[in-house]
Design a protein around this motif. Structure first.
Motif, PDB file in Angstrom:
ATOM      1  N   THR A   1       0.795  -1.230   0.000  1.00  0.00           N
ATOM      2  CA  THR A   1       0.000   0.000   0.000  1.00  0.00           C
ATOM      3  C   THR A   1       0.831   1.285   0.000  1.00  0.00           C
ATOM      4  O   THR A   1       0.407   2.302  -0.549  1.00  0.00           O
ATOM      5  CB  THR A   1      -0.922   0.042   1.228  1.00  0.00           C
ATOM      6  OG1 THR A   1      -0.122   0.027   2.408  1.00  0.00           O
ATOM      7  CG2 THR A   1      -1.865  -1.155   1.243  1.00  0.00           C
ATOM      8  N   GLY A   2       1.978   1.264   0.666  1.00  0.00           N
ATOM      9  CA  GLY A   2       2.757   2.489   0.838  1.00  0.00           C
ATOM     10  C   GLY A   2       2.170   3.399   1.911  1.00  0.00           C
ATOM     11  O   GLY A   2       2.593   4.547   2.064  1.00  0.00           O
ATOM     12  N   SER A   3       1.220   2.891   2.696  1.00  0.00           N
ATOM     13  CA  SER A   3       0.561   3.695   3.729  1.00  0.00           C
ATOM     14  C   SER A   3       1.487   3.898   4.916  1.00  0.00           C
ATOM     15  O   SER A   3       2.003   2.933   5.494  1.00  0.00           O
ATOM     16  CB  SER A   3      -0.724   2.993   4.194  1.00  0.00           C
ATOM     17  OG  SER A   3      -1.188   3.536   5.407  1.00  0.00           O
ATOM     18  N   VAL A   4       1.680   5.160   5.320  1.00  0.00           N
ATOM     19  CA  VAL A   4       2.526   5.433   6.483  1.00  0.00           C
ATOM     20  C   VAL A   4       1.838   5.003   7.775  1.00  0.00           C
ATOM     21  O   VAL A   4       2.507   4.679   8.762  1.00  0.00           O
ATOM     22  CB  VAL A   4       2.907   6.929   6.518  1.00  0.00           C
ATOM     23  CG1 VAL A   4       1.712   7.799   6.906  1.00  0.00           C
ATOM     24  CG2 VAL A   4       4.055   7.178   7.476  1.00  0.00           C
TER      25      VAL A   4
ATOM     26  N   GLY B   1       6.652  13.604   7.510  1.00  0.00           N
ATOM     27  CA  GLY B   1       7.127  13.617   6.126  1.00  0.00           C
ATOM     28  C   GLY B   1       6.020  13.327   5.139  1.00  0.00           C
ATOM     29  O   GLY B   1       5.918  13.979   4.086  1.00  0.00           O
ATOM     30  N   ARG B   2       5.154  12.386   5.437  1.00  0.00           N
ATOM     31  CA  ARG B   2       4.057  12.055   4.524  1.00  0.00           C
ATOM     32  C   ARG B   2       2.972  13.123   4.544  1.00  0.00           C
ATOM     33  O   ARG B   2       2.294  13.347   3.535  1.00  0.00           O
ATOM     34  CB  ARG B   2       3.465  10.694   4.915  1.00  0.00           C
ATOM     35  CG  ARG B   2       2.386  10.183   3.955  1.00  0.00           C
ATOM     36  CD  ARG B   2       2.885  10.059   2.513  1.00  0.00           C
ATOM     37  NE  ARG B   2       4.024   9.177   2.419  1.00  0.00           N
ATOM     38  CZ  ARG B   2       3.926   7.864   2.302  1.00  0.00           C
ATOM     39  NH1 ARG B   2       2.747   7.287   2.287  1.00  0.00           N
ATOM     40  NH2 ARG B   2       5.025   7.137   2.188  1.00  0.00           N
TER      41      ARG B   2
ATOM     42  N   GLN C   1       0.442  10.917  -0.607  1.00  0.00           N
ATOM     43  CA  GLN C   1       0.407  10.114  -1.825  1.00  0.00           C
ATOM     44  C   GLN C   1      -0.631   9.017  -1.683  1.00  0.00           C
ATOM     45  O   GLN C   1      -0.896   8.535  -0.576  1.00  0.00           O
ATOM     46  CB  GLN C   1       1.780   9.501  -2.120  1.00  0.00           C
ATOM     47  CG  GLN C   1       2.261   8.489  -1.116  1.00  0.00           C
ATOM     48  CD  GLN C   1       3.637   7.953  -1.456  1.00  0.00           C
ATOM     49  OE1 GLN C   1       4.579   8.717  -1.681  1.00  0.00           O
ATOM     50  NE2 GLN C   1       3.764   6.637  -1.499  1.00  0.00           N
ATOM     51  N   PRO C   2      -1.266   8.603  -2.785  1.00  0.00           N
ATOM     52  CA  PRO C   2      -2.307   7.570  -2.735  1.00  0.00           C
ATOM     53  C   PRO C   2      -1.720   6.187  -2.453  1.00  0.00           C
ATOM     54  O   PRO C   2      -0.529   5.951  -2.641  1.00  0.00           O
ATOM     55  CB  PRO C   2      -2.938   7.640  -4.125  1.00  0.00           C
ATOM     56  CG  PRO C   2      -1.860   8.195  -5.006  1.00  0.00           C
ATOM     57  CD  PRO C   2      -1.081   9.143  -4.143  1.00  0.00           C
ATOM     58  N   PHE C   3      -2.605   5.267  -2.050  1.00  0.00           N
ATOM     59  CA  PHE C   3      -2.182   3.894  -1.790  1.00  0.00           C
ATOM     60  C   PHE C   3      -2.119   3.096  -3.083  1.00  0.00           C
ATOM     61  O   PHE C   3      -2.785   3.422  -4.078  1.00  0.00           O
ATOM     62  CB  PHE C   3      -3.172   3.169  -0.859  1.00  0.00           C
ATOM     63  CG  PHE C   3      -3.373   3.840   0.469  1.00  0.00           C
ATOM     64  CD1 PHE C   3      -2.412   4.685   1.006  1.00  0.00           C
ATOM     65  CD2 PHE C   3      -4.524   3.601   1.207  1.00  0.00           C
ATOM     66  CE1 PHE C   3      -2.603   5.295   2.240  1.00  0.00           C
ATOM     67  CE2 PHE C   3      -4.723   4.190   2.434  1.00  0.00           C
ATOM     68  CZ  PHE C   3      -3.769   5.043   2.947  1.00  0.00           C
ATOM     69  N   THR C   4      -1.335   2.029  -3.064  1.00  0.00           N
ATOM     70  CA  THR C   4      -1.370   1.026  -4.125  1.00  0.00           C
ATOM     71  C   THR C   4      -1.866  -0.277  -3.501  1.00  0.00           C
ATOM     72  O   THR C   4      -1.561  -0.565  -2.341  1.00  0.00           O
ATOM     73  CB  THR C   4       0.033   0.797  -4.729  1.00  0.00           C
ATOM     74  OG1 THR C   4       0.947   0.463  -3.681  1.00  0.00           O
ATOM     75  CG2 THR C   4       0.522   2.073  -5.435  1.00  0.00           C
ATOM     76  N   GLU C   5      -2.663  -1.037  -4.207  1.00  0.00           N
ATOM     77  CA  GLU C   5      -3.238  -2.299  -3.716  1.00  0.00           C
ATOM     78  C   GLU C   5      -3.885  -2.140  -2.338  1.00  0.00           C
ATOM     79  O   GLU C   5      -3.600  -2.904  -1.399  1.00  0.00           O
ATOM     80  CB  GLU C   5      -2.142  -3.375  -3.632  1.00  0.00           C
ATOM     81  CG  GLU C   5      -1.492  -3.721  -4.941  1.00  0.00           C
ATOM     82  CD  GLU C   5      -2.429  -4.455  -5.883  1.00  0.00           C
ATOM     83  OE1 GLU C   5      -3.456  -5.002  -5.409  1.00  0.00           O
ATOM     84  OE2 GLU C   5      -2.156  -4.476  -7.086  1.00  0.00           O
TER      85      GLU C   5
ATOM     86  N   GLY D   1      -3.951  -4.938   0.907  1.00  0.00           N
ATOM     87  CA  GLY D   1      -3.137  -4.478   2.032  1.00  0.00           C
ATOM     88  C   GLY D   1      -3.951  -4.368   3.308  1.00  0.00           C
ATOM     89  O   GLY D   1      -3.529  -4.828   4.378  1.00  0.00           O
ATOM     90  N   LEU D   2      -5.144  -3.759   3.213  1.00  0.00           N
ATOM     91  CA  LEU D   2      -5.978  -3.602   4.400  1.00  0.00           C
ATOM     92  C   LEU D   2      -6.511  -4.947   4.898  1.00  0.00           C
ATOM     93  O   LEU D   2      -6.689  -5.147   6.097  1.00  0.00           O
ATOM     94  CB  LEU D   2      -7.137  -2.649   4.090  1.00  0.00           C
ATOM     95  CG  LEU D   2      -6.733  -1.180   3.872  1.00  0.00           C
ATOM     96  CD1 LEU D   2      -7.925  -0.357   3.402  1.00  0.00           C
ATOM     97  CD2 LEU D   2      -6.149  -0.592   5.147  1.00  0.00           C
TER      98      LEU D   2
END
Length: 298
Positions: free
Chosen positions: A33-36, A102-103, A108-112, A116-117
């Motif tokens: 996801t890239g979610s912080v 920083g985020r 930025q949007p999530f991927t997948e 991921g959730l």
């Protein structure tokens, strides 16, 4: 090794295994996801692993019997594990806040997001189940290290629920700035928990008295079994790992024989052992000339 100690060590080993599995799932969810916020949740799982290893080492030391240099045993080793866990929680909280800032500056949007959730939800369910089991067993064997580990895991579950809610909302509404806010919320929450954990553990290392409800139980037990004695005073209590220590002065009639006084102390020690399993009691017998105005009289 006592059965209780073997059970504690077994639980600590399983905590390490569960922590590694949950961390792997959350880390994969972050990679997808890239979610912080999910990154923060994964960081807390790293703390779980280190804390579980610390608890395992501390318990292995704590079960060692008393020796010439440690006549009261090694039970306080468990508190060092709890203090270390609290310190790790504080470190993780500051790292989460750094990543969230920083985020927040560069959303930025999530991927997948769906996959991921889903993985985060799976990890949260595993953690919740293990935390409740560990808490119940930790209290049963009266292990500060296991109870501290379980309480932190429950905090992790609460964080995971918050992360799932916030990240899902960010994904559905496109509010990507919500992701770092959730991460910051997780960080602040575990910051408070870490401070509380350190405070409780330091209290154990500083020989803090037993909780008020246990002290009241001790007082009731002494008063109920004081027949033959005149009074007791100077009650002191402390805990060392799973063991409780009780000490007080017992005033008996000047004409009472040593054998009779010994019989009273035996009765009191047995009663206190029943009221507070594992308690070690030290009773200092005094003649009635040592009675105090503030003592509890039979």
């Amino acid at each position: 090794m006592k059965a209780q100690d073997a059970r504690s060590l077994g639980l600590a080993r399983w905590s390490v295994a569960v922590g590694l599995g949950v961390f792997g799932i959350k880390w994969l969810a972050w990679e997808l996801t890239g979610s912080v916020a999910i990154y923060s949740d994964a960081l807390e799982s790293i703390v779980n692993i280190v804390a579980a290893v610390g608890a395992l080492v501390a318990l292995a030391v704590a079960v060692r019997p008393a020796d010439a240099t440690h006549p009261f045993g090694h039970t306080k080793a468990e508190y060092f594990s709890a203090v270390a866990e609290g310190a790790l929680i504080l470190f993780a909280a500051f790292e989460m806040l750094r990543a969230a800032w920083g985020r927040f500056l560069h959303p930025q949007p999530f991927t997948e997001p769906a996959l991921g959730l889903g993985l985060v939800a799976l990890a949260g369910g595993i953690t919740a189940g293990w935390a409740f089991l560990l808490l119940a067993q930790g209290r049963r064997v009266r292990s500060p290290a296991l109870v501290a580990d379980a309480q932190h895991l429950l905090t992790d579950v609460a964080s995971t629920v918050g992360v799932l809610f916030g990240a899902s909302l960010a994904w559905q509404l496109g509010w990507w700035w919500l992701d770092p806010l959730v991460a910051a919320g997780v960080a602040l929450n575990i910051l408070v928990v870490g401070l509380r954990l350190v405070r409780r553990s330091v209290g154990g290392l500083m020989d803090e008295a037993l909780p008020p409800d246990q002290v009241a139980r001790i007082q009731r037990t002494i008063e109920k079994n004081l027949d033959g004695a005149l009074e007791y005073h100077d009650l002191r209590t402390r805990a060392s790992g799973p063991r409780a220590f009780v000490e007080f002065h017992l005033v008996v009639p000047a004409t009472m024989t040593v054998e009779e006084a010994h019989a009273i102390t035996d009765r009191l020690e047995r009663a206190l052992e029943e009221a507070l399993p594992g308690a070690e009691t030290v009773i200092h017998v005094e003649p009635e000339s040592e009675a105090k105005h503030g003592g509890w009289r039979a």
